[in-house]
Design a protein around this motif. Sequence first.
Motif, short mmCIF file in Angstrom:
data_model
loop_
_atom_site.label_atom_id
_atom_site.label_comp_id
_atom_site.label_asym_id
_atom_site.label_seq_id
_atom_site.Cartn_x
_atom_site.Cartn_y
_atom_site.Cartn_z
N SER A 17 9.86 -25.90 -7.60
CA SER A 17 9.43 -25.83 -9.00
C SER A 17 7.97 -25.38 -9.11
CB SER A 17 9.60 -27.19 -9.66
OG SER A 17 8.97 -27.20 -10.92
N PRO A 18 7.66 -24.47 -10.05
CA PRO A 18 6.28 -24.01 -10.20
C PRO A 18 5.34 -25.07 -10.76
CG PRO A 18 7.67 -23.07 -11.92
CD PRO A 18 8.59 -23.74 -10.95
N SER A 19 5.87 -26.16 -11.28
CA SER A 19 5.01 -27.17 -11.89
C SER A 19 4.42 -28.16 -10.89
CB SER A 19 5.80 -27.96 -12.95
OG SER A 19 6.87 -28.69 -12.35
N ILE A 20 4.87 -28.10 -9.65
CA ILE A 20 4.36 -28.99 -8.61
C ILE A 20 4.10 -28.20 -7.34
CG2 ILE A 20 5.43 -31.13 -9.45
CD1 ILE A 20 7.77 -30.59 -7.52
N VAL A 21 3.27 -28.77 -6.47
CA VAL A 21 3.09 -28.24 -5.12
C VAL A 21 3.69 -29.24 -4.16
CG1 VAL A 21 1.41 -27.64 -3.33
CG2 VAL A 21 1.03 -26.92 -5.70
N THR A 22 4.54 -28.77 -3.26
CA THR A 22 5.27 -29.67 -2.38
C THR A 22 4.85 -29.44 -0.92
OG1 THR A 22 7.13 -28.09 -2.38
CG2 THR A 22 7.23 -29.94 -3.92
N ALA A 42 -3.29 -32.42 0.23
CA ALA A 42 -2.96 -32.84 -1.14
C ALA A 42 -4.21 -32.97 -1.99
CB ALA A 42 -2.19 -34.17 -1.11
N ALA A 43 -5.26 -33.51 -1.40
CA ALA A 43 -6.52 -33.67 -2.14
C ALA A 43 -7.10 -32.31 -2.51
CB ALA A 43 -7.52 -34.46 -1.30
N ALA A 44 -6.97 -31.33 -1.62
CA ALA A 44 -7.48 -29.99 -1.91
C ALA A 44 -6.71 -29.35 -3.06
CB ALA A 44 -7.39 -29.11 -0.66
N VAL A 45 -5.40 -29.57 -3.10
CA VAL A 45 -4.59 -29.05 -4.21
C VAL A 45 -5.02 -29.70 -5.52
CG1 VAL A 45 -2.27 -28.91 -5.18
CG2 VAL A 45 -2.62 -28.49 -2.74
N LEU A 46 -5.22 -31.01 -5.49
CA LEU A 46 -5.59 -31.73 -6.71
C LEU A 46 -6.98 -31.34 -7.21
CD1 LEU A 46 -4.27 -35.30 -5.84
CD2 LEU A 46 -3.23 -33.62 -7.38
N ALA A 47 -7.83 -30.88 -6.29
CA ALA A 47 -9.18 -30.48 -6.69
C ALA A 47 -9.18 -29.17 -7.47
CB ALA A 47 -10.07 -30.35 -5.46
N ALA A 48 -8.10 -28.41 -7.34
CA ALA A 48 -8.01 -27.13 -8.04
C ALA A 48 -7.46 -27.33 -9.45
CB ALA A 48 -7.11 -26.18 -7.26
N ASP A 49 -7.78 -26.40 -10.34
CA ASP A 49 -7.28 -26.45 -11.71
C ASP A 49 -5.76 -26.41 -11.72
OD1 ASP A 49 -8.12 -25.79 -14.79
OD2 ASP A 49 -6.32 -24.69 -14.21
N ARG A 50 -5.13 -27.35 -12.44
CA ARG A 50 -3.67 -27.43 -12.43
C ARG A 50 -3.02 -26.17 -12.99
NH1 ARG A 50 0.18 -32.46 -14.47
NH2 ARG A 50 2.12 -31.58 -13.60
N GLY A 51 -3.56 -25.66 -14.08
CA GLY A 51 -2.97 -24.46 -14.66
C GLY A 51 -3.06 -23.27 -13.74
N ALA A 52 -4.21 -23.12 -13.07
CA ALA A 52 -4.37 -22.01 -12.14
C ALA A 52 -3.42 -22.14 -10.96
CB ALA A 52 -5.82 -21.95 -11.64
N VAL A 53 -3.25 -23.35 -10.46
CA VAL A 53 -2.34 -23.57 -9.33
C VAL A 53 -0.92 -23.17 -9.70
CG1 VAL A 53 -1.27 -25.34 -7.87
CG2 VAL A 53 -3.74 -25.35 -8.23
N GLY A 54 -0.47 -23.57 -10.90
CA GLY A 54 0.88 -23.22 -11.33
C GLY A 54 1.07 -21.72 -11.45
N GLU A 55 0.08 -21.04 -12.02
CA GLU A 55 0.16 -19.58 -12.16
C GLU A 55 0.16 -18.90 -10.79
OE1 GLU A 55 0.81 -17.88 -14.71
OE2 GLU A 55 -0.02 -18.76 -16.53
N ILE A 56 -0.68 -19.37 -9.89
CA ILE A 56 -0.74 -18.78 -8.55
C ILE A 56 0.58 -18.96 -7.81
CG2 ILE A 56 -1.80 -19.03 -6.26
CD1 ILE A 56 -4.43 -19.70 -7.78
N LYS A 57 1.16 -20.16 -7.90
CA LYS A 57 2.44 -20.40 -7.22
C LYS A 57 3.51 -19.47 -7.77
CE LYS A 57 5.90 -23.90 -6.10
NZ LYS A 57 6.24 -25.33 -6.04
N ALA A 58 3.55 -19.29 -9.09
CA ALA A 58 4.54 -18.41 -9.69
C ALA A 58 4.31 -16.95 -9.29
CB ALA A 58 4.52 -18.55 -11.20
#
Length: 263
Positions: free
Chosen positions: A113-118, A214-230
């Motif tokens: 899912s693009p809404s989470i990082v696994t 996990a901490a590094a992912v959380l440090a990034a902007d959530r919206g940007a992370v979702g867009e990048i994953k997609a």
Amino acid sequence: MTAGNAHPGSTDEVGVRYEQDGPVATVTLCRPDVLNAQTPEMWTELGSISRKLPGDVRVVIVRAEGRAFSAGLDLSVARGDGDSSLSRLAQLSASECADRIAGFQTAFTWLRSPSIVTIAAVQGHAIGAGFQLALNCDMRILADDARFSMAEVTLGLVPDLGGTKRLTELVGPSRALEICVTGRRIAADEADRMGLATAVVPRAGLDGAVAELAAAVLAADRGAVGEIKALLAGASLRSYAEQDRAEREAQTRRLSELLGSGE
């Protein structure tokens, strides 16, 4: 949910445990006495977790108790006479069998899912369904004792839990074919060389390495992370021109959300 809270129905008896600590959810396979061999009941619970995952969760860690990540499908179930045994599945019509397998797949595919990082934390053997569970995760941190194997071919079967596309994307079609038709064991160092591992760490450092990622992912902007994953997930399906367009559309959305037009 708060730290340490279990998901309703997520019990050690089922073989899957859910815990949440703020924006990090941890899904643990907990049948260490049988090397976390997987059952349809475990897949049902995994699917249930996906449907009830709180919206504030940003990272999902998939891990396992004991010396192995997962020995794959529990053969005592596969060779038994239950509703999900191989013999029962073979008695269904083609469409019914496919529908049943589609249900099994949902236990794995929600991890994309693009809404989470696994993140999969893999130690020891990850065989068949275990390998595919790790493949459905965005990243795989391997202990140096990890071993992958796509062993379905040894039963005369094919991998059917969402792992073949990701495997092919990571290692290419020729190597993916070799891995699937031989069912051979792939050690952590080889997995690292061929791109199956995000990182390989000493066994004692596995939990720490996953927590750090996990901490590094959380440090990034959530919206940007979702867009990048997609963007990355769809890149192989797009032409260069289509990917360029997807990038500028994603950036436009980010600028609008971050700065706004005031309109």
